[in-house]
Write a protein that holds these residues in place. Structure first.
Motif, PDB file in Angstrom:
ATOM      1  N   UNK A 210       0.857  -1.178   0.000  1.00 22.58           N
ATOM      2  CA  UNK A 210       0.000   0.000   0.000  1.00 22.58           C
ATOM      3  C   UNK A 210       0.897   1.233   0.000  1.00 22.58           C
ATOM      4  N   UNK A 211       0.676   2.116  -0.959  1.00 25.87           N
ATOM      5  CA  UNK A 211       1.503   3.311  -1.049  1.00 25.87           C
ATOM      6  C   UNK A 211       0.695   4.517  -0.613  1.00 25.87           C
ATOM      7  N   UNK A 212       1.369   5.514  -0.093  1.00 18.53           N
ATOM      8  CA  UNK A 212       0.688   6.723   0.329  1.00 18.53           C
ATOM      9  C   UNK A 212       1.652   7.891   0.390  1.00 18.53           C
ATOM     10  N   UNK A 213       1.116   9.053   0.660  1.00 16.11           N
ATOM     11  CA  UNK A 213       1.944  10.252   0.765  1.00 16.11           C
ATOM     12  C   UNK A 213       1.302  11.190   1.768  1.00 16.11           C
ATOM     13  N   UNK A 214       2.119  11.986   2.428  1.00 18.48           N
ATOM     14  CA  UNK A 214       1.584  12.917   3.406  1.00 18.48           C
ATOM     15  C   UNK A 214       2.580  14.013   3.729  1.00 18.48           C
ATOM     16  N   UNK A 215       2.132  14.943   4.556  1.00 18.85           N
ATOM     17  CA  UNK A 215       2.956  16.087   4.935  1.00 18.85           C
ATOM     18  C   UNK A 215       3.141  16.095   6.447  1.00 18.85           C
ATOM     19  N   UNK A 216       4.363  16.361   6.891  1.00 13.53           N
ATOM     20  CA  UNK A 216       4.629  16.475   8.318  1.00 13.53           C
ATOM     21  C   UNK A 216       5.124  17.888   8.592  1.00 13.53           C
ATOM     22  N   UNK A 217       4.429  18.561   9.480  1.00 11.24           N
ATOM     23  CA  UNK A 217       4.844  19.915   9.860  1.00 11.24           C
ATOM     24  C   UNK A 217       5.903  19.816  10.946  1.00 11.24           C
ATOM     25  N   UNK A 218       7.092  20.334  10.664  1.00 14.45           N
ATOM     26  CA  UNK A 218       8.212  20.209  11.602  1.00 14.45           C
ATOM     27  C   UNK A 218       8.443  21.483  12.405  1.00 14.45           C
ATOM     28  N   UNK A 219       7.481  22.393  12.378  1.00 14.94           N
ATOM     29  CA  UNK A 219       7.704  23.697  13.017  1.00 14.94           C
ATOM     30  C   UNK A 219       8.101  23.575  14.487  1.00 14.94           C
ATOM     31  N   UNK A 220       7.507  22.615  15.172  1.00 17.66           N
ATOM     32  CA  UNK A 220       7.792  22.472  16.594  1.00 17.66           C
ATOM     33  C   UNK A 220       9.000  21.581  16.854  1.00 17.66           C
ATOM     34  N   UNK A 221       9.687  21.228  15.806  1.00 23.61           N
ATOM     35  CA  UNK A 221      10.789  20.290  15.948  1.00 23.61           C
ATOM     36  C   UNK A 221      12.037  20.886  15.299  1.00 23.61           C
ATOM     37  N   UNK A 222      13.168  20.295  15.576  1.00 21.13           N
ATOM     38  CA  UNK A 222      14.386  20.773  14.914  1.00 21.13           C
ATOM     39  C   UNK A 222      14.254  20.620  13.393  1.00 21.13           C
ATOM     40  N   UNK A 223      14.796  21.605  12.704  1.00 21.26           N
ATOM     41  CA  UNK A 223      14.703  21.560  11.241  1.00 21.26           C
ATOM     42  C   UNK A 223      15.463  20.357  10.693  1.00 21.26           C
ATOM     43  N   UNK A 224      14.967  19.825   9.614  1.00 20.51           N
ATOM     44  CA  UNK A 224      15.663  18.746   8.906  1.00 20.51           C
ATOM     45  C   UNK A 224      16.172  19.343   7.601  1.00 20.51           C
ATOM     46  N   UNK A 225      17.460  19.415   7.468  1.00 19.48           N
ATOM     47  CA  UNK A 225      18.026  19.986   6.258  1.00 19.48           C
ATOM     48  C   UNK A 225      18.130  18.914   5.177  1.00 19.48           C
ATOM     49  N   UNK A 226      18.171  19.386   3.947  1.00 19.37           N
ATOM     50  CA  UNK A 226      18.366  18.451   2.838  1.00 19.37           C
ATOM     51  C   UNK A 226      19.681  17.715   3.032  1.00 19.37           C
ATOM     52  N   UNK A 227      19.669  16.435   2.788  1.00 17.41           N
ATOM     53  CA  UNK A 227      20.862  15.624   2.971  1.00 17.41           C
ATOM     54  C   UNK A 227      20.902  14.912   4.302  1.00 17.41           C
ATOM     55  N   UNK A 228      20.049  15.300   5.213  1.00 19.74           N
ATOM     56  CA  UNK A 228      20.005  14.652   6.522  1.00 19.74           C
ATOM     57  C   UNK A 228      19.529  13.203   6.368  1.00 19.74           C
ATOM     58  N   UNK A 229      20.195  12.308   7.073  1.00 23.30           N
ATOM     59  CA  UNK A 229      19.761  10.912   7.055  1.00 23.30           C
ATOM     60  C   UNK A 229      18.469  10.778   7.863  1.00 23.30           C
ATOM     61  N   UNK A 230      17.495  10.185   7.281  1.00 26.89           N
ATOM     62  CA  UNK A 230      16.163  10.091   7.903  1.00 26.89           C
ATOM     63  C   UNK A 230      15.715   8.635   7.880  1.00 26.89           C
ATOM     64  N   UNK A 231      15.156   8.236   8.983  1.00 23.99           N
ATOM     65  CA  UNK A 231      14.539   6.916   9.048  1.00 23.99           C
ATOM     66  C   UNK A 231      13.033   7.127   9.182  1.00 23.99           C
ATOM     67  N   UNK A 232      12.301   6.427   8.368  1.00 21.17           N
ATOM     68  CA  UNK A 232      10.847   6.608   8.375  1.00 21.17           C
ATOM     69  C   UNK A 232      10.183   5.414   9.037  1.00 21.17           C
ATOM     70  N   UNK A 233       9.320   5.696   9.965  1.00 20.61           N
ATOM     71  CA  UNK A 233       8.486   4.654  10.551  1.00 20.61           C
ATOM     72  C   UNK A 233       7.035   4.919  10.144  1.00 20.61           C
ATOM     73  N   UNK A 234       6.252   3.868  10.186  1.00 16.70           N
ATOM     74  CA  UNK A 234       4.836   4.041   9.853  1.00 16.70           C
ATOM     75  C   UNK A 234       3.969   3.490  10.976  1.00 16.70           C
ATOM     76  N   UNK A 235       2.918   4.210  11.284  1.00 20.80           N
ATOM     77  CA  UNK A 235       1.884   3.718  12.192  1.00 20.80           C
ATOM     78  C   UNK A 235       0.678   3.349  11.336  1.00 20.80           C
ATOM     79  N   UNK A 236       0.318   2.076  11.367  1.00 22.73           N
ATOM     80  CA  UNK A 236      -0.732   1.584  10.467  1.00 22.73           C
ATOM     81  C   UNK A 236      -1.868   0.992  11.287  1.00 22.73           C
ATOM     82  N   UNK A 237      -3.064   1.569  11.233  1.00 20.10           N
ATOM     83  CA  UNK A 237      -4.187   1.005  11.992  1.00 20.10           C
ATOM     84  C   UNK A 237      -4.676  -0.308  11.392  1.00 20.10           C
TER      85      UNK A 237
END
Lengths: 472, 186
Positions: A210-237
């Motif tokens: 199942x594929x999807x897309x979404x937006x995460x507002x990071x305003x309340x969090x430290x900025x993520x700059x381009x090139x930053x290593x990111x690990x993505x987790x998913x919460x699936x009901x």
């Protein structure tokens, strides 16, 4: 008065009856029909095998990059969701099944999960369900793009890693971003979600994704700059079979793969419109039928009144003759990742379901709701002798859709849903055809025609239609 | 004999004359008409399930004749070219009905395939532009234009014959009624 013309035509018809010789027609017609039916019978059997093999080969060729997926858009649903309903299907894993295997947090094997109360803020207990991981993240179907470090645009693909069908709720698949220096707390993320979750249950067969897309507002969090290593987790009901059940069960799907966040310009730049694609396009000729990875298109110039999409009274589909083009000689903008052909002998129909992916690397402004399935005999260089079309989005030709060396037919419909399709995003559709008119569809060439929106899309005098072949 | 074979023979026996006659009106040549009917019959009966009734088969084959006619690719060499002459008319003798009809048919056959097919469907079948469009898979606006242009060409090149381009585009019935007559139905 038109009586003279009517009389002349009727007289000519009567003269024709006198000229008719049944014997000269019967023998050749019987012979030709018999040969065609014999070839057709052989062709159908052979191609049934080809279709199955094509699916297997496609899975191998595409690897995990393009598994059998569910679309991320609101376009017509593919087959994977067709069986989803409020009723529990036998053999489908639901929340009750998983809670029967529950272990405490940190139990060996299985998959981490949260069992939550529905009230906001949620109160959740961390548990482990199952004996093996149930869902997994497909690395190649995942990307994170950041806008000035404060907004992340996330695309994901989650696959059923188990050996049973499992029901998930697509409406609330929720991404969680983790960096080396900062991690979203899944519990905090769950607590922040709305209390009433709309349901969109989808059953995933083993290996389906199942594929999807979404937006995460990071305003309340430290900025993520381009090139930053990111690990993505998913919460699936995972829905409960019991509709009165108020609790929620969320699977936490993690991945050991890290991806580099990309700058958002690549996806937030203006999408490509028809005008953009016409620039640099070259004429395509009928002898260039197989252009491999090139993206072909049909450029249709027509009277506004003939365009069912823009004509006030025009509900009928229309298949104008259009200039054949190559809009990208290097790589396809759209690719079909899946196509299934379901024959219903009882109703005499053929249903073609397809899933396409934006493989251009750019945003495309396309008409996902007005796409059509085209079936033709690509080897028939004589052109179309019989063309049938439906408002439901199909065009079938007994010959090829070529009408001359550089002109082909495209199907224009009144139905239109224009969307911006992001890079690697999927969209889907289907068309049901009369089985008789589909003829020997398995031996024919199948493609999906997708209209590209214009910047002035209310103007129906010119349309650009991408041709997306099914190479299965 | 197979089911399709029986159905095909019945169509040839009961409706072959009418189908051939229709193709003859469209082509003006018996050999081309025979090719057209043969091609249409093969297309219809080579499919998985043959039409179950003679009326259905008749309708399918006739539609195949019409759609083949508007493409006209197989008869490209025999296809008359558009006549752009102005006032170079064949003036029929109004007192001789046979001459008038021959002149009219010559004029119809001089039209491009799409205009000719639409004119035949409009004045032989009595169909409206919308009904023609539905059968041919064309936009109604296109059919109106073919009818208008076709009749205008007939008037310009062969005399007006009392024809009105606007009536051609706007008249006719929504559905064709199969009329059983001597030699079959049309």
């Amino acid at each position: 008065m038109s009586a003279d013309l009517e009389d002349a035509l009727a007289r000519r018809a009567r003269a024709g009856i006198d000229l008719y010789d049944a014997r000269s027609l019967a023998s050749p017609v019987h012979g030709r029909v018999r040969r065609r039916r014999t070839v057709r019978g052989l062709g159908t059997g052979a191609v049934a095998t080809v279709v199955v093999l094509a699916g297997a080969l496609g899975a191998v060729a595409l690897g995990s990059a393009s598994p059998t997926v569910d679309p991320a858009t609101t376009s017509p649903s593919p087959s994977v969701s067709a069986s989803a309903s409020g009723d529990l299907l036998p053999g489908v894993v639901t929340a009750e099944d998983l809670l029967g295997t529950v272990g405490g947090a940190g139990a060996d094997g299985g998959q981490r999960a949260y069992l939550c109360t529905p009230a906001a803020p949620r109160q959740c207990d961390e548990v482990t369900v199952g004996q093996e991981p149930l869902l997994e993240i497909v690395r190649t179907g995942t990307s994170v793009e950041v806008d000035a470090g404060h907004v992340a645009y996330v695309m994901w693909t989650v696959r059923n890693a188990g050996d049973q069908r499992i029901r998930i709720d697509k409406a609330w698949e929720t991404p969680v971003v983790v960096t080396e220096s900062d991690a979203q707390d899944p519990l905090a993320t769950l607590a922040g979600l709305g209390s009433e979750l709309p349901a969109d249950p989808v059953d995933l067969a083993p290996g389906d994704a199942s594929a999807g897309a979404g937006t995460i507002d990071l305003d309340a969090r430290p900025a993520i700059e381009a090139g930053t290593a990111v690990n993505l987790e998913m919460l699936v009901p995972i829905p409960f079979a019991d509709p009165t059940e108020k609790r929620e069960l969320w699977l936490r799907v993690t991945s050991s793969d890290w991806v580099n966040a990309a700058a958002v310009e690549s996806i937030r730049s203006s999408p490509l419109y028809a005008e953009d694609l016409r620039e640099g396009a070259v004429t395509r000729h009928s002898e260039d039928y197989d252009l491999g990875s090139a993206q072909t298109a049909l450029d249709c110039v027509l009277d506004d009144a003939d365009n069912p999409r823009t004509s006030s009274g025009g509900l009928d589909p229309f298949a104008p003759r259009c200039e054949a083009l190559v809009v990208d000689a290097v790589a396809p903008l759209l690719t079909l990742t899946e196509a299934t052909f379901d024959v219903d002998e009882a109703s005499g129909t053929l249903t073609v379901r397809w899933i396409a992916q934006n493989t251009s690397g750019k945003r495309l402004r396309i008409d996902t709701g007005g796409a059509s399935v085209a079936i033709e005999d690509a080897d028939d260089g004589s052109g179309s002798a019989w063309t049938s079309m439906s408002s439901a989005g199909s065009i079938v030709s007994s010959g090829s859709l070529w009408t001359s060396d550089a002109m082909r037919k495209a199907l224009l419909r009144s139905t239109s849903v224009v969307e911006t399709v992001e890079p690697w995003q999927l969209f889907a559709g289907s068309a049901t055809l009369d089985l008789d008119e589909a003829g020997d569809f398995a031996a024919a060439h199948t493609s999906v025609q997708v209209r590209v929106a214009s910047r002035s899309d209310l103007d129906g005098s010119r349309e650009l239609v991408l041709e997306v072949p099914w190479n299965g | 004999m197979s089911g399709w074979g029986v159905a095909l023979d019945r169509v040839l026996r009961e409706r072959g004359g009418a189908l051939f006659a229709y193709a003859y009106v469209l082509t003006g040549d018996p050999h081309t008409a025979e090719d057209l009917v043969q091609e249409a019959l093969v297309r219809v009966f080579a499919r998985g399930r043959a039409p179950e009734t003679v009326d259905a088969a008749h309708a399918y084959v006739k539609r195949a004749i019409q759609t083949s006619s508007i493409d006209g690719h197989r008869r490209a060499r025999a296809r008359p070219q558009r006549d752009d002459r102005v006032a170079d008319r064949v003036s029929p003798d109004p007192t001789d009905a046979a001459d008038l009809h021959e002149a009219l048919m010559d004029a119809v056959l001089s039209l491009p395939p799409r205009e000719r097919t639409c004119v035949v469907m409009r004045y032989l079948d009595g169909l409206s532009a919308v009904a023609i469009a539905e059968q041919l898979g064309l936009a109604p606006g296109s059919v109106r234009r073919y009818l208008h242009d076709g009749i205008a060409t007939l008037r310009r090149t062969h005399g007006d014959f009392g024809l009105d381009p606007r009536d051609a585009a706007d008249g006719g019935a929504a559905h064709h009624v199969v009329i059983t007559a001597k030699g079959g139905a049309r």
